[in-house]
Enzyme design. Structure first.
Site, short mmCIF file in Angstrom:
data_model
loop_
_atom_site.label_atom_id
_atom_site.label_comp_id
_atom_site.label_asym_id
_atom_site.label_seq_id
_atom_site.Cartn_x
_atom_site.Cartn_y
_atom_site.Cartn_z
CG ASN A 87 14.60 8.48 13.27
OD1 ASN A 87 14.06 9.55 13.07
ND2 ASN A 87 15.62 8.05 12.57
CG HIS B 18 15.99 -0.06 6.45
ND1 HIS B 18 15.20 0.05 7.57
CD2 HIS B 18 15.33 -0.88 5.60
CE1 HIS B 18 14.10 -0.66 7.39
NE2 HIS B 18 14.15 -1.24 6.22
CE LYS C 9 20.31 4.35 10.43
NZ LYS C 9 19.50 3.28 9.86
CE1 TYR D 155 16.77 5.20 12.92
CE2 TYR D 155 15.31 4.01 14.40
CZ TYR D 155 15.57 4.57 13.16
OH TYR D 155 14.62 4.49 12.17
CG ASP E 73 12.26 -3.94 5.48
OD1 ASP E 73 12.79 -3.04 4.79
OD2 ASP E 73 12.03 -3.82 6.69
#
Length: 183
Positions: free
Chosen positions: A48, A61, A71, A130, A166
């Site tokens: 991403n 997240h 990640k 990532y 968020d």
């Protein structure tokens, strides 16, 4: 590559060796053979990229099981303050954060294992990339409130720009109760 384990088991900072000359620079941004020497055997299934303006906070997240994601994160342009929060059930460091500035100039990266919430604040307009060890699954999406006082995170941003999502994640305490102790 120089690979250093952080104060939280399983989180690694990676510094590639950068070769520079009059033309510019070159570095290897990923080497599975070198990572495997540190017990990092992830297969990266999705990558991403995001662009964020200074002052943006994204996170915290995670993906619930069975869609948990490790990640490998880095900044392509700009600077961010990257945050990983340990949510692993039974972990000695549950609820602890590892915070590290990542920058395009330094080309440093973080390896964040499954079982962590992840987020970042943007210190200088940034393109963030990532790799993920699992595909994103909307139904498995979760999060922790970015400014939960229990986390003691200094995001380095005076007036954060946040998504509505968020702003409304549960606190660490609420997450722990709801999840039965963690991921």
């Amino acid at each position: 590559m120089k690979i250093t384990e952080s104060t939280i088991k399983g989180v690694f900072e990676i510094h590639p060796k950068i070769w520079e000359d009059s033309r510019g620079y070159f570095f290897e941004s990923y080497r599975s053979d070198i990572l495997s020497e540190y017990g990092i055997e992830e297969e990266w299934l999705q990558e991403n990229q995001s662009y964020s303006r200074v002052g943006t906070v994204r996170g915290l997240h995670f993906q619930n099981s069975p869609h948990g994601q490790a990640k490998l994160v880095r900044v392509l342009t700009g600077r961010v303050l990257d945050v990983a929060v340990d949510l692993r059930k039974g972990s000695e460091t549950f609820g602890k954060s590892f915070v590290k500035e990542l920058s395009a100039k330094e080309a440093n990266m973080l390896l964040i294992p499954k079982g962590f919430a992840h987020g970042f604040s943007v210190l200088e307009d940034a393109v963030f990339s990532y790799k993920c060890s699992n595909y994103f699954n909307k139904e498995s999406e979760g999060g922790i409130l970015w400014n939960d006082p229990e986390l003691h995170i200094d995001w380095g941003v005076d007036i954060p720009v946040l998504s509505e999502k968020d702003k409304n994640w549960p606190t660490l305490k609420e997450f722990k109760e709801k999840s039965g102790g963690g991921l």
